[in-house]
Design a protein around this motif. Structure first.
Motif, PDB file in Angstrom:
ATOM      1  N   VAL A 383       5.612   4.509  -1.408  1.00 11.13           N
ATOM      2  CA  VAL A 383       4.605   4.860  -2.412  1.00 11.13           C
ATOM      3  C   VAL A 383       4.479   6.379  -2.459  1.00 11.13           C
ATOM      4  CG1 VAL A 383       3.306   2.732  -2.038  1.00 11.13           C
ATOM      5  CG2 VAL A 383       2.664   4.786  -0.780  1.00 11.13           C
ATOM      6  N   THR A 386       4.551  10.636  -8.505  1.00 12.84           N
ATOM      7  CA  THR A 386       5.805  10.638  -9.268  1.00 12.84           C
ATOM      8  C   THR A 386       6.628  11.896  -8.953  1.00 12.84           C
ATOM      9  OG1 THR A 386       6.737  10.529 -11.445  1.00 12.84           O
ATOM     10  CG2 THR A 386       4.614  11.602 -11.310  1.00 12.84           C
ATOM     11  N   GLN A 432      13.488  -1.069 -12.119  1.00 14.69           N
ATOM     12  CA  GLN A 432      12.176  -1.139 -12.758  1.00 14.69           C
ATOM     13  C   GLN A 432      12.256  -1.838 -14.131  1.00 14.69           C
ATOM     14  OE1 GLN A 432       9.847   2.499 -13.906  1.00 14.69           O
ATOM     15  NE2 GLN A 432       9.086   2.115 -11.850  1.00 14.69           N
ATOM     16  N   THR A 515       6.281  -0.755 -13.519  1.00 17.68           N
ATOM     17  CA  THR A 515       4.968  -0.105 -13.585  1.00 17.68           C
ATOM     18  C   THR A 515       4.198  -0.581 -14.810  1.00 17.68           C
ATOM     19  OG1 THR A 515       6.174   1.710 -14.546  1.00 17.68           O
ATOM     20  CG2 THR A 515       5.295   2.056 -12.347  1.00 17.68           C
ATOM     21  N   HIS A 544       4.313  -0.683  -6.529  1.00 17.55           N
ATOM     22  CA  HIS A 544       3.221  -0.294  -7.409  1.00 17.55           C
ATOM     23  C   HIS A 544       2.090  -1.312  -7.348  1.00 17.55           C
ATOM     24  CE1 HIS A 544       5.755   2.818  -9.054  1.00 17.55           C
ATOM     25  NE2 HIS A 544       6.722   1.929  -9.207  1.00 17.55           N
ATOM     26  N   ARG A 545       2.319  -2.431  -6.666  1.00 16.48           N
ATOM     27  CA  ARG A 545       1.290  -3.471  -6.614  1.00 16.48           C
ATOM     28  C   ARG A 545       0.730  -3.606  -5.216  1.00 16.48           C
ATOM     29  NH1 ARG A 545       5.352  -6.431  -9.138  1.00 16.48           N
ATOM     30  NH2 ARG A 545       5.235  -5.980 -11.347  1.00 16.48           N
ATOM     31  N   TYR A 583      -4.793   5.387  -3.275  1.00 15.62           N
ATOM     32  CA  TYR A 583      -5.069   4.017  -3.662  1.00 15.62           C
ATOM     33  C   TYR A 583      -6.525   3.712  -3.903  1.00 15.62           C
ATOM     34  CZ  TYR A 583      -0.313   3.104  -3.875  1.00 15.62           C
ATOM     35  OH  TYR A 583       0.974   3.146  -4.290  1.00 15.62           O
ATOM     36  N   GLN A 586      -6.441   4.731  -7.449  1.00 14.69           N
ATOM     37  CA  GLN A 586      -5.628   3.908  -8.347  1.00 14.69           C
ATOM     38  C   GLN A 586      -6.047   2.433  -8.357  1.00 14.69           C
ATOM     39  OE1 GLN A 586      -1.585   4.978  -7.765  1.00 14.69           O
ATOM     40  NE2 GLN A 586      -0.825   3.301  -9.042  1.00 14.69           N
TER      41      GLN A 586
END
Ligand SMILES: Nc1ncnc2c1ncn2[C@@H]1O[C@H](COP(=O)(O)OP(=O)(O)OP(=O)(O)O)[C@@H](O)[C@H]1O
Length: 609
Positions: A383, A386, A432, A515, A544-545, A583, A586
């Motif tokens: 993680v 970007t 992705q 994403t 991303h989850r 997180y 997010q």
């Protein structure tokens, strides 16, 4: 962007002997065919000159001397040769057509095979449009040069030489005058051709820009309207169409001027011949048939000279096309098997990044002295912000790129000792936005294992959680996915890709989670499929989850190519460091609702007062 765009942006090279030799080398495997068509075309062209001479004989000795049997013999000879010539014409058009297709096919095949072997680095610096233009228009242009171009030059050269030979034979003084005229005509024709070609290239160049603008304005029509860009866009478009009009106007003007100019020069030559012949008819004994033959030779010589001029004008562009094709064929894959590379039979084992440094562009390091040890069977979640380097780590693991410094070991062995096939065939990758190929779902699934039976495919789809949605489609497994899989959602594409991976049964599993929003049902199906894949396999997930992250054995927070934090979800939350910040920002809500119904994490997630 249309392929033409890159095509026309390309440089033009000077014609070099080395490239020309290499271009002609393309014909090496077809020497017999080339010799056959060259002989045929030489005959066809020689016959043309001969016909004029036969007419001269028919006039001088048949008609003027009223020798009818001779005249009939000449007519019969003319007729017979016409039939032979027709056969040769058929022969060379057929042979050249086939040969052209063959050369085109071989060039495209060579380029395609080479492109398959090139490393990802080549694709990241070369626009797709550029490659497409090489495979399409450049290979066409080179194939045309070595077939029709060569044919035109041979035809023209034979025609000019045989005509001159007959003229020298009929009257050498007059022939010398004609010989002087040839370079003048050749010069004028070449200059015209070059300019016309240049103008037409300009027209095409502007045209591809116009197509590009059309495309952008139509696909981006909402933005155009939202930003009230209509008038500004119309003004920009008017400039382009104006330029196009001017270039097309110049091209049309030059084209119109070309033929009359060449005709004028040839008419002047004919006029001179008529004047000189009238004088020498009495003085030097030039016959009526001879005069008529001379006039025919000069008039017809205009075409081969023009043809040669066209081929020479195009030669420069065709050479540039060939150089671009050769540059593609000469590019060396950056990642390739080392000498003695072997297949270890399995790549199970611990994975180690040992002081790995990597950069895509010199001087811009992405990973610096990166070290990581992963146990066989572990699940690693990557993680971080970007551009941090997550995909780069995974790209290096898959050996799409290799470390610039340091070593990656699999099972304790430097992975560059293994063959690329040994690694690629044992790593399953789900991207992705996975790429699907036009065709049915079944065909796309089989891509992971070409000999998979329908039962195997269905079993894998059930394990991946893809079976349910596939069965809901009208044609089930035989439903076409559309170009690039356009008929499917991103989540469905990932399910297909997971099924592919399960079918291929890899030893290492890599996944870049989607994403973009995936509906809750598909998301839970993807989770199920991933669990299947991760069982007993070393796995790397760019996560991303939260569900994936929570399940991972270790989470790596990657920032600026460094591991800035590492641990389990709970450990990292307790640390209240980068992961915590990332997180809570997010996923706070998701964390509260889905994974922490008793409110423990919520407390932990509250920033300290
Ligand atoms: N093919 C490439 N050529 C040049 N630079 C690249 C290339 N791919 C990535 N980079 C650069 O390397 C750095 C790391 O990129 P990388 O894709 O590994 O990050 P990431 O953490 O996976 O990002 P994201 O979450 O956006 O996918 C970025 O600065 C990126 O611009």
């Amino acid at each position: 962007m249309p392929p033409d765009y890159f095509e026309e942006e390309e440089f033009e090279t000077r014609f070099t002997g080395k490239t020309l030799r290499r271009i002609l080398g393309l014909l090496a495997a077809h020497k017999g065919t080339v010799a056959a068509f060259l002989v045929m075309i030489a005959f066809v062209s020689g016959f043309d000159a001969l016909f004029t001479y036969i007419s001269k004989l028919a006039i001088d000795q048949g008609i003027l001397k009223s020798d009818l049997p001779f005249l009939y013999r000449m007519l019969a000879l003319y007729g017979g040769l016409t039939i032979v010539q027709a056969l040769f014409v058929f022969g060379f058009i057929y042979t050249v057509g086939i040969l052209g297709e063959r050369i085109r096919y071989e060039l495209r095949q060579k380029m395609f095979n080479h492109l398959q072997n090139l490393s990802l680095s080549y694709y990241s610096r070369t626009p797709v449009g550029w490659i497409m233009a090489r495979v399409t228009s450049d290979s066409d242009r080179v194939a045309d040069l070595v077939t029709w171009g060569l044919l035109d030059v041979t035809w023209a050269a034979t025609n000019i030489l045989t005509s001159l030979a007959f003229m020298l034979y009929i009257n050498w003084r007059l022939a010398l005058v004609v010989i002087l005229m040839v370079p003048v005509m050749a010069y004028v024709a070449t200059e015209f051709r070059k300019r016309i070609l240049k103008e037409y290239r300009n027209v095409r160049k502007i045209n591809s820009k116009i197509t590009g603008q059309y495309n952008e304005n139509i696909t981006g029509v909402r933005v155009v309207k939202a930003l009230v860009r209509e008038e500004a866009n119309a003004a920009e478009f008017a400039v382009l169409t104006g330029d196009m009009y001017k270039a097309a106007y110049r091209a049309a003007w030059l084209s119109a001027l070309f033929l009359p100019s060449v005709q004028l020069i040839s008419a002047m030559a004919v006029g001179f011949i008529a004047w000189y012949a009238g004088w020498s008819f009495e003085v030097a004994g030039l016959t009526i048939g001879g005069i008529q033959a001379f006039i025919s030779y000069v008039t017809f010589m205009m075409w081969p000279i023009q043809d040669m001029a066209r081929v020479f004008a195009e030669l420069q562009h065709a050479t540039a096309s060939a150089e671009r094709i050769f540059s593609l064929l000469d590019s060396v894959p950056e990642v390739a098997d080392r000498e003695g590379a072997y297949d270890p039979g399995s790549i199970r084992g611990d994975i180690e990044f040992d002081h790995v440094t990597f950069y895509y562009e010199d001087g811009v390091p992405v990973l610096k002295d990166f070290t990581l040890k992963v146990k066989q069977g572990e699940t690693i979640a990557l993680v971080g912000p970007t551009g941090g380097g997550k995909s780069t780590i995974v790209n290096l693991l898959c050996r799409f790129y290799e470390p610039k410094e340091g070593t990656i070991r699999i099972g304790g062995v430097d992975y560059t000792k293994f063959s690329l096939h040994a690694i690629h065939s044992r790593i399953g990758v789900v991207l992705q936005t996975p790429h699907l190929f036009s065709g049915t779902i079944r065909e796309n699934l089989r891509y992971g294992k070409l000999d998979a039976t329908d039962e195997e495919i269905e079993r894998a789809a059930k394990l991946a959680g893809a079976h349910e949605f596939i069965m809901r489609l009208d044609k089930g497994y035989d439903e076409p996915v559309g170009e690039g899989g356009n008929n499917l959602s991103v989540g469905q594409k990932q399910l297909i890709s997971l099924t592919r991976a399960i079918l291929a049964d890899p030893e290492i599993f890599v996944m870049d989670e989607a994403t973009s929003s995936v509906d809750t049902l598909t998301e839970s199906l993807i989770q199920k499929g991933m669990e299947q894949m991760m069982k007993g396999r070393t796995s790397f997930v760019i996560a991303h989850r939260l569900s994936t992250i929570k399940r991972a054995d270790r989470i790596l927070v990657i920032e600026d190519g460094q591991i800035v934090e590492m641990g389990t979800h709970a450990e990292l939350l307790r640390q209240r460091g980068k992961y915590y910040n990332l997180y809570t920002r997010q996923f706070r809500q998701e964390m509260e609702e889905v994974f922490d119904p008793f409110g423990e994490t919520q407390q932990a997630a509250q920033p300290a007062d």
